[in-house]
Design an enzyme around this catalytic site. Sequence first.
Site, short mmCIF file in Angstrom:
data_model
loop_
_atom_site.label_atom_id
_atom_site.label_comp_id
_atom_site.label_asym_id
_atom_site.label_seq_id
_atom_site.Cartn_x
_atom_site.Cartn_y
_atom_site.Cartn_z
N TYR A 150 0.81 -1.22 0.00
CA TYR A 150 0.00 0.00 0.00
C TYR A 150 0.85 1.28 0.00
O TYR A 150 0.33 2.36 -0.22
CB TYR A 150 -0.96 0.00 1.20
CG TYR A 150 -1.98 -1.11 1.06
CD1 TYR A 150 -3.27 -0.84 0.63
CD2 TYR A 150 -1.63 -2.43 1.33
CE1 TYR A 150 -4.19 -1.86 0.47
CE2 TYR A 150 -2.53 -3.45 1.17
CZ TYR A 150 -3.81 -3.17 0.74
OH TYR A 150 -4.71 -4.20 0.58
N LYS A 164 3.08 -15.52 5.07
CA LYS A 164 3.33 -16.45 3.98
C LYS A 164 4.85 -16.56 3.81
O LYS A 164 5.41 -16.34 2.73
CB LYS A 164 2.64 -15.92 2.70
CG LYS A 164 2.61 -16.89 1.54
CD LYS A 164 1.71 -18.09 1.75
CE LYS A 164 1.78 -19.02 0.56
NZ LYS A 164 1.21 -20.36 0.85
N ASP A 176 -3.05 -19.00 3.41
CA ASP A 176 -4.00 -19.89 2.72
C ASP A 176 -4.71 -20.78 3.74
O ASP A 176 -5.94 -20.99 3.66
CB ASP A 176 -3.28 -20.72 1.64
CG ASP A 176 -1.91 -21.24 2.08
OD1 ASP A 176 -1.39 -20.76 3.11
OD2 ASP A 176 -1.37 -22.13 1.41
N ASP A 191 -6.42 -7.11 4.52
CA ASP A 191 -7.48 -6.59 3.64
C ASP A 191 -8.37 -7.74 3.17
O ASP A 191 -9.60 -7.69 3.25
CB ASP A 191 -6.79 -5.91 2.45
CG ASP A 191 -7.77 -5.16 1.56
OD1 ASP A 191 -8.95 -5.09 1.91
OD2 ASP A 191 -7.34 -4.65 0.52
N ASP A 244 -12.41 -9.17 4.80
CA ASP A 244 -13.65 -9.29 4.02
C ASP A 244 -14.24 -10.69 4.22
O ASP A 244 -15.46 -10.86 4.31
CB ASP A 244 -13.42 -9.02 2.54
CG ASP A 244 -13.65 -7.54 2.19
OD1 ASP A 244 -13.55 -6.70 3.11
OD2 ASP A 244 -13.93 -7.22 1.02
#
Length: 371
Positions: A148, A204, A237, A261, A265
């Site tokens: 970002y 990750k 994941d 982010d 959701d």
Amino acid sequence: MTQSVYPFGLAPPSGRRRRIAVIAGDGIGPEVVAQALRAVEPLGIALDIQHFPWSADHYLKTQETLPKGALSELRDHFDAIFFGALGDPRVPDGVVAKDVLLGLRFGLDLYINLRPVQLLDEKLCPIKGKQRRDVNFWVLRENTEGPYVQMGGSFKRDTPDEVAISEDLNTRRGVERIIRAAYTLANVPHASSHKTPRVCMVDKANALPHAHGLWQRTFRQVAAEYPETTSSHLFVDVAAMEFVRTPERFDVVVTSNLFGDILTDLGAAICGGLGVAASGNIHPGRCSLFEPVHGSAPDIAGKGLANPLAAFLTLAMLYDHLGESQAGDRLRRAVEQVVLAGLVTRDLGGQLSTSECGDAVLRALTGATRN
Ligand code: ATP
């Protein structure tokens, strides 16, 4: 859920009223903000509220996004910002949203993006057999780093040889402070629904050994200071799968900007969707920004279809930040009551319009019984 566990608030006020900046923004932003602000008076805490016009309309009229001096004015003279949504198809490249929202997140150093994943009613949960107590955790998303920061560039643009690079920025200081914030939250009494508080760090590192190796090393060091907390890590994941399979395993999840982010959701989806998802962009003890997770939703703007409950729950978080957690709790209880009574908008399977749903929250808040 209805009891505040917020450890990032402001110091007690020095005899003056709290000052709140309102940026209602675009699309459904002004609709849901207007409903939420109806709760201010019945909550009985006098606030000085000032509206700022930054939005697509304002930009198209004036070419202004976040004006010069706005950052220091907000930082030095306001206690919190209540934000609706920004985004309008008439504005190219989302320039207003980028300048205002990212400008405030970075400029005010709002490094904690705090998102409750708390189910208000089991009928809102799309996962079979999950109850309220099973979906009850927090996600802390790092809010000032990652891709970002928009470092990178492209070369030979719009040719078959185009090369594009977006850098994922991670600093030791940035990673450490968000991980510390996660442990602080997990160790507030009542924050944990388990015998011992749990913090799960999501990364990750197998694919991103440098950037997320830093997350892992920092996490191990901070975790060692909290032997009474159960610390674990999941690859992103697996975390996505576990949010759906066993949400009950989580108390506090901490992760990077990009993964946060996406995961939040998913968190919103397991609680009933964007219409009930609240968030805070926080710097502990400083002016911070509170916004519903949803965007401006141009497809439903102006039609009375927007669910205002995320905005009410967001305002409750703002009260927590002001140190007025009893008011925050009252507002959360009122929202919970209307959800349990089915007094909701169409996205949650109800029949009510935006303002009728606002009416229902106000009635619940003031103790009126008529539906
Ligand atoms: P952004 O890119 O800023 O996230 P967006 O318009 O792409 O904005 P959202 O506004 O977050 O995405 O929401 C996606 C869809 O979800 C909307 O188009 C709308 O149909 C639905 N939605 C979002 N918020 C609400 C809400 N408060 N009430 C009802 N439906 C909503």
